[in-house]
Motif scaffolding. Structure first.
Motif, PDB file in Angstrom:
ATOM      1  N   ILE A  77      -3.206  -7.810   3.549  1.00 49.91           N
ATOM      2  CA  ILE A  77      -2.724  -8.363   2.286  1.00 49.91           C
ATOM      3  C   ILE A  77      -1.704  -9.432   2.641  1.00 49.91           C
ATOM      4  N   LYS A  78      -2.014 -10.678   2.307  1.00 58.85           N
ATOM      5  CA  LYS A  78      -1.144 -11.776   2.717  1.00 58.85           C
ATOM      6  C   LYS A  78      -0.445 -12.460   1.552  1.00 58.85           C
ATOM      7  N   LYS A  81       1.896  -9.251  -1.928  1.00 64.00           N
ATOM      8  CA  LYS A  81       2.404  -8.141  -1.133  1.00 64.00           C
ATOM      9  C   LYS A  81       3.813  -7.696  -1.509  1.00 64.00           C
ATOM     10  N   LYS A  82       4.329  -8.147  -2.633  1.00 63.73           N
ATOM     11  CA  LYS A  82       5.651  -7.691  -3.039  1.00 63.73           C
ATOM     12  C   LYS A  82       5.597  -6.223  -3.435  1.00 63.73           C
ATOM     13  N   LYS A  83       6.589  -5.489  -3.000  1.00 60.56           N
ATOM     14  CA  LYS A  83       6.729  -4.062  -3.291  1.00 60.56           C
ATOM     15  C   LYS A  83       5.522  -3.255  -2.819  1.00 60.56           C
ATOM     16  N   GLN A  84       4.901  -3.692  -1.744  1.00 57.59           N
ATOM     17  CA  GLN A  84       3.785  -2.958  -1.165  1.00 57.59           C
ATOM     18  C   GLN A  84       4.261  -2.245   0.095  1.00 57.59           C
ATOM     19  N   ALA A  85       3.628  -1.135   0.411  1.00 59.14           N
ATOM     20  CA  ALA A  85       4.006  -0.362   1.587  1.00 59.14           C
ATOM     21  C   ALA A  85       3.688  -1.145   2.855  1.00 59.14           C
ATOM     22  N   HIS A  86       4.611  -1.128   3.802  1.00 62.71           N
ATOM     23  CA  HIS A  86       4.400  -1.740   5.105  1.00 62.71           C
ATOM     24  C   HIS A  86       4.035  -0.631   6.083  1.00 62.71           C
ATOM     25  N   HIS A  87       3.009  -0.876   6.882  1.00 57.95           N
ATOM     26  CA  HIS A  87       2.503   0.147   7.782  1.00 57.95           C
ATOM     27  C   HIS A  87       2.898  -0.157   9.220  1.00 57.95           C
ATOM     28  N   TRP A  94       0.245  -8.783  10.303  1.00 55.51           N
ATOM     29  CA  TRP A  94       0.139  -8.429   8.891  1.00 55.51           C
ATOM     30  C   TRP A  94       0.449  -6.950   8.699  1.00 55.51           C
ATOM     31  N   VAL A  96       1.331  -5.494   5.967  1.00 55.72           N
ATOM     32  CA  VAL A  96       0.882  -4.995   4.672  1.00 55.72           C
ATOM     33  C   VAL A  96      -0.640  -4.983   4.681  1.00 55.72           C
ATOM     34  N   LYS A  98      -4.274  -2.800   2.913  1.00 52.04           N
ATOM     35  CA  LYS A  98      -4.797  -1.859   1.922  1.00 52.04           C
ATOM     36  C   LYS A  98      -6.250  -1.565   2.230  1.00 52.04           C
TER      37      LYS A  98
END
Length: 185
Positions: A77-78, A81-87, A94, A96, A98
């Protein structure tokens, strides 16, 4: 009911795009297209999947999306990606990512359609590379969500128009495998 559509790229523009990216001149007979109008799926995730599969061969894209459906590989996800989980995942560049299963299933159907269109035109499916993929907003399906105390809130459903354009390229310029910056741990 799907509305009338036209592809956003003409054959001449596709040939120009292929020449700029790969340095190869192609004819309109080497181009295959597929279009899926008014798909009920996430527009933002559709854009990310379209961006990711551009430049892959048909086999590479289908294999990757099948792994997404099985929850084995993610889609980066580029943009959204705001407020998305970072792995803390084994890929670099990248954090982020999904697993958009519903979108991947629809794209797999569209890639199957694209492969059949390419075979119908007499193209070699192993040498077909996705040179352009896009997702555009379709029309909204109006819905109403009932609320407490007799109120209601409008809750529209977004549809997406997806198009994929592929070209048959010589073996010398076909990407061997899709490279990810995997970190060995």
């Amino acid at each position: 009911m799907p509305r009338h559509h036209s592809y956003s790229l003409s054959d001449e523009k596709v040939a120009e795009l292929v020449f700029r990216q790969y340095g190869v001149k192609i004819t309109p007979e080497q181009i295959a297209k597929a279009y899926a109008p008014e798909q009920r799926m996430s527009w933002k995730k559709s854009i990310e999947v379209a961006r990711f599969i551009t430049g892959m061969t048909l086999k590479q894209a289908k294999a990757w999306l099948e792994d997404v459906v099985k929850l084995k590989r993610p889609i980066p996800i580029k943009t959204y990606k705001k407020k998305q989980a970072h792995h803390a995942a084994p890929w670099r560049g990248w954090p982020v990512a999904k697993w958009p299963v519903k979108v991947a299933r629809r794209y797999l159907q569209l890639l199957e359609n694209l492969e059949n269109n390419a075979k119908f035109k007499g193209l070699d499916a192993d040498r077909v590379v996705i040179v352009y993929a896009a997702a555009h907003k379709g029309y909204r399906i109006p819905n109403i969500m009932p609320r407490a105390f007799g109120r209601a809130t409008r809750f529209d459903e977004q549809t997406v128009n997806v198009e994929i354009v592929a070209a048959e390229l010589p073996k010398e310029v076909i990407p061997k495998r899709y490279k990810l910056n995997l970190v060995k741990r």
